[in-house]
Design a protein around this motif. Sequence first.
Motif, short mmCIF file in Angstrom:
data_model
loop_
_atom_site.label_atom_id
_atom_site.label_comp_id
_atom_site.label_asym_id
_atom_site.label_seq_id
_atom_site.Cartn_x
_atom_site.Cartn_y
_atom_site.Cartn_z
N SER A 65 -57.76 5.47 29.62
CA SER A 65 -58.89 6.15 29.39
C SER A 65 -59.53 4.71 29.30
O SER A 65 -59.88 4.05 28.13
N ASN A 66 -60.77 4.94 30.11
CA ASN A 66 -62.15 4.01 29.78
C ASN A 66 -63.10 4.36 28.13
O ASN A 66 -63.86 3.90 28.40
N ALA A 67 -62.69 5.85 28.12
CA ALA A 67 -63.73 6.26 28.06
C ALA A 67 -64.17 6.04 26.06
O ALA A 67 -62.63 5.04 25.27
N GLU A 68 -64.79 6.43 25.21
CA GLU A 68 -65.14 5.41 24.15
C GLU A 68 -64.61 5.46 23.18
O GLU A 68 -63.77 4.23 22.36
N ILE A 69 -64.16 7.06 22.89
CA ILE A 69 -63.04 7.71 22.23
C ILE A 69 -61.78 6.80 21.91
O ILE A 69 -61.00 6.73 21.42
N ALA A 70 -61.91 6.20 24.08
CA ALA A 70 -60.43 6.20 23.42
C ALA A 70 -60.08 4.85 23.27
O ALA A 70 -59.25 4.46 22.69
N ARG A 71 -60.88 3.45 23.07
CA ARG A 71 -61.25 2.32 22.68
C ARG A 71 -60.87 2.04 21.42
O ARG A 71 -60.44 1.49 20.41
N ASP A 72 -61.61 3.59 20.69
CA ASP A 72 -62.10 3.59 19.20
C ASP A 72 -59.91 3.71 18.39
O ASP A 72 -59.50 3.54 18.05
N LEU A 73 -59.67 4.44 19.88
CA LEU A 73 -58.42 5.56 18.79
C LEU A 73 -57.16 4.75 19.17
O LEU A 73 -56.65 3.56 18.39
N ARG A 74 -57.60 3.20 20.40
CA ARG A 74 -56.57 1.46 19.94
C ARG A 74 -56.95 1.43 19.68
O ARG A 74 -55.75 0.58 19.05
N LEU A 75 -58.05 0.68 18.86
CA LEU A 75 -57.98 0.43 17.65
C LEU A 75 -57.88 0.27 16.71
O LEU A 75 -56.87 -0.58 15.80
N LEU A 76 -57.70 1.81 16.59
CA LEU A 76 -57.69 2.66 15.56
C LEU A 76 -55.68 2.42 14.65
O LEU A 76 -55.25 1.65 14.28
N VAL A 77 -54.48 2.99 16.61
CA VAL A 77 -54.02 2.24 16.27
C VAL A 77 -53.14 1.13 16.20
O VAL A 77 -52.36 0.83 14.85
N ARG A 78 -53.71 0.11 16.52
CA ARG A 78 -53.36 -1.71 16.44
C ARG A 78 -54.15 -1.68 14.32
O ARG A 78 -53.19 -2.58 13.80
N GLU A 79 -54.62 -1.75 13.84
CA GLU A 79 -55.07 -2.09 12.46
C GLU A 79 -54.15 -1.39 11.83
O GLU A 79 -53.74 -1.48 11.64
N ARG A 80 -53.75 0.36 12.00
CA ARG A 80 -52.48 0.88 11.66
C ARG A 80 -51.47 -0.29 11.12
O ARG A 80 -50.60 -0.88 9.90
N LEU A 81 -51.02 -0.71 12.67
CA LEU A 81 -49.74 -1.57 12.86
C LEU A 81 -49.80 -2.40 12.26
O LEU A 81 -49.19 -3.31 11.36
N VAL A 82 -51.09 -3.56 12.20
CA VAL A 82 -51.62 -4.55 11.80
C VAL A 82 -51.21 -4.16 10.08
O VAL A 82 -50.45 -5.18 9.14
N ALA A 83 -51.89 -3.07 9.50
CA ALA A 83 -51.77 -2.85 7.76
C ALA A 83 -50.04 -3.24 7.70
O ALA A 83 -50.04 -2.45 6.04
N GLY A 84 -49.10 -2.12 8.31
CA GLY A 84 -47.83 -2.72 8.25
C GLY A 84 -47.28 -0.72 7.95
O GLY A 84 -46.05 -0.83 7.65
N ASP A 85 -48.45 0.19 8.58
CA ASP A 85 -47.60 1.64 9.10
C ASP A 85 -47.14 1.50 10.05
O ASP A 85 -47.01 0.31 11.24
N SER A 86 -45.56 2.30 10.04
CA SER A 86 -44.73 2.69 11.03
C SER A 86 -45.23 3.33 11.90
O SER A 86 -46.00 3.76 12.19
N ASP A 87 -44.67 3.51 12.98
CA ASP A 87 -44.76 3.94 14.11
C ASP A 87 -44.99 5.23 13.70
O ASP A 87 -45.94 6.42 13.79
N ASP A 88 -43.73 6.29 13.03
CA ASP A 88 -44.62 7.38 12.31
C ASP A 88 -45.72 7.81 11.76
O ASP A 88 -46.59 8.32 11.53
N ASP A 89 -45.80 6.52 10.59
CA ASP A 89 -46.81 6.75 10.10
C ASP A 89 -48.64 6.34 10.63
O ASP A 89 -49.30 7.33 10.37
#
Length: 162
Positions: A65-89
Motif C-alpha cells: 500500500s502507498n497509503a500514509e497509514i501503511a507507511r506509518d505501520l511499516r515504520l512502526l514495525v521496523r522501529e519495534r524490531l530495532v528496539a529488540g522486539d520478537s516477531d510475535d511481540d
Amino acid sequence: MSARDGLWRFAAAVAMAAMVLGAGLPAVAVQPDEVLSDTQLEERARDISAGLRCVVCRNESIDQSNAEIARDLRLLVRERLVAGDSDDDVMRYIVERYGEYVLMRPTMTGSNILLWLAPLMLIVAGGGLSLAYIRRRAASAAPTEAALSPEEEARLAAILKE
C-alpha cells in the motif's frame, strides 16, 4: 502507412506490453528510506508487514500500500524490531493498538470463530431448508387414494364382469 505512423504504433505496442507485464508484478510500496541496513531485520520486517492489512486499502498488505497509514505501520514495525522486539511481540503490539482487523489472517478465537464458521453454518442451513422443501413438496404431490362411492363400485363391478 508512413514510417512515422509505424513508429507510433510500435511505441504504443511497447507501452501496452509494458503495462500488461507490469500489472502482473506485485506492488511494493516500501520506500528506500524505510529499508533497514540490517538485512536480517529487514527480512523479518517484510515477513511481518506482509501479514498486516492496510486499514485504508483493506485488501492490500502494508508492504503493497502507498497509503500514509501503511507507511506509518511499516515504520512502526521496523522501529519495534530495532528496539529488540520478537516477531510475535511486534504483531501483538500492532494488534493491541489497531485491533485484529489489521491481520491479513485473523485468529480463529473469540468472536472471530463465528465469522470463520458462518459460511459452513449457512451451507448447512441452506441444505436443511432445501431438503425440507423437497420432502414437503414430494409429500403434497403424492397421489392419494379416494374411496369409491357405491355407484362407482357398482359400475366398476359391471365393467369387470364383461
